[in-house]
Design a protein around this motif. Structure first.
Motif, short mmCIF file in Angstrom:
data_model
loop_
_atom_site.label_atom_id
_atom_site.label_comp_id
_atom_site.label_asym_id
_atom_site.label_seq_id
_atom_site.Cartn_x
_atom_site.Cartn_y
_atom_site.Cartn_z
N VAL A 33 0.84 -1.20 0.00
CA VAL A 33 0.00 0.00 0.00
C VAL A 33 0.87 1.25 0.00
O VAL A 33 0.65 2.19 -0.77
N GLY A 37 1.16 3.64 -3.26
CA GLY A 37 0.69 5.00 -2.99
C GLY A 37 1.79 6.02 -3.20
O GLY A 37 1.57 7.09 -3.78
N ALA A 40 2.43 6.56 -6.86
CA ALA A 40 1.39 7.38 -7.46
C ALA A 40 1.63 8.86 -7.19
O ALA A 40 1.32 9.71 -8.02
N ARG A 52 -2.78 7.57 -11.66
CA ARG A 52 -2.35 7.57 -10.26
C ARG A 52 -3.37 6.84 -9.38
O ARG A 52 -3.00 6.09 -8.48
N THR A 56 -2.76 3.33 -7.25
CA THR A 56 -3.08 3.21 -5.83
C THR A 56 -4.05 2.06 -5.60
O THR A 56 -3.88 1.26 -4.67
#
Length: 156
Positions: A33, A37, A40, A52, A56
């Motif tokens: 994660v 993230g 992105a 993006r 994610t």
């Protein structure tokens, strides 16, 4: 010879889960994660917002799969057994369990049920250590024999 004479019954409630799997999968899911993230956020400006967002979401999907794989466990208490597998959870009364099986080469314990079906108990698996899995399977077998209708010998 009664099952209780062979092995001491596990204390209730007891939970069996493949701890090594969880030890690896839970932190790996969190890292996925964060990495996806972060990617992105730091992508060049040429990447659009929808790219993006999808990156994610891909990280969240990968983390979700990791969490799903870390989910299996077998919880026993005085009333019965709760088998939590990858996608489903099933609650069994002790009398529903006819036999507990863990044969050489099996990926996990299977429970033969009074309705003629079998249920995989993925929470007890030799992948985390054969000795540990055999001990857990014997404990579950002995509890099923002591609390339920199972009276014939089982395979472990």
């Amino acid at each position: 010879m009664p099952a209780t004479d062979r092995f001491e019954l596990p204390a209730l409630p007891t939970t069996w889960a493949p701890r090594r799997n969880r030890l690896v999968l839970l932190p790996a899911s969190a890292v996925l994660v964060v990495v996806f993230g972060g990617m992105a956020v730091v992508l060049p400006a040429s990447w659009q917002l929808n790219d993006r967002i999808m990156l994610t979401l891909l990280g969240l999907v990968f983390a979700g799969v990791g969490l799903m794989l870390a989910r299996p466990k077998v919880v026993v208490d005085a009333a019965g057994v709760t088998v939590v597998n990858f996608l489903r959870t099933r609650r069994l009364q002790w009398a529903e369990i006819v036999r507990v099986n863990l044969r050489q080469g099996d990926p996990w314990v299977t429970l033969d049920l009074t309705d003629g079906t079998s249920l995989a108990a993925v929470g007890i698996q030799p992948g985390g250590g054969r000795e540990q899995a055999v001990r857990a399977a014997r404990g579950l077998r002995d509890l099923a024999e002591a609390h339920g209708a199972a009276s014939e010998p089982t395979t472990v």
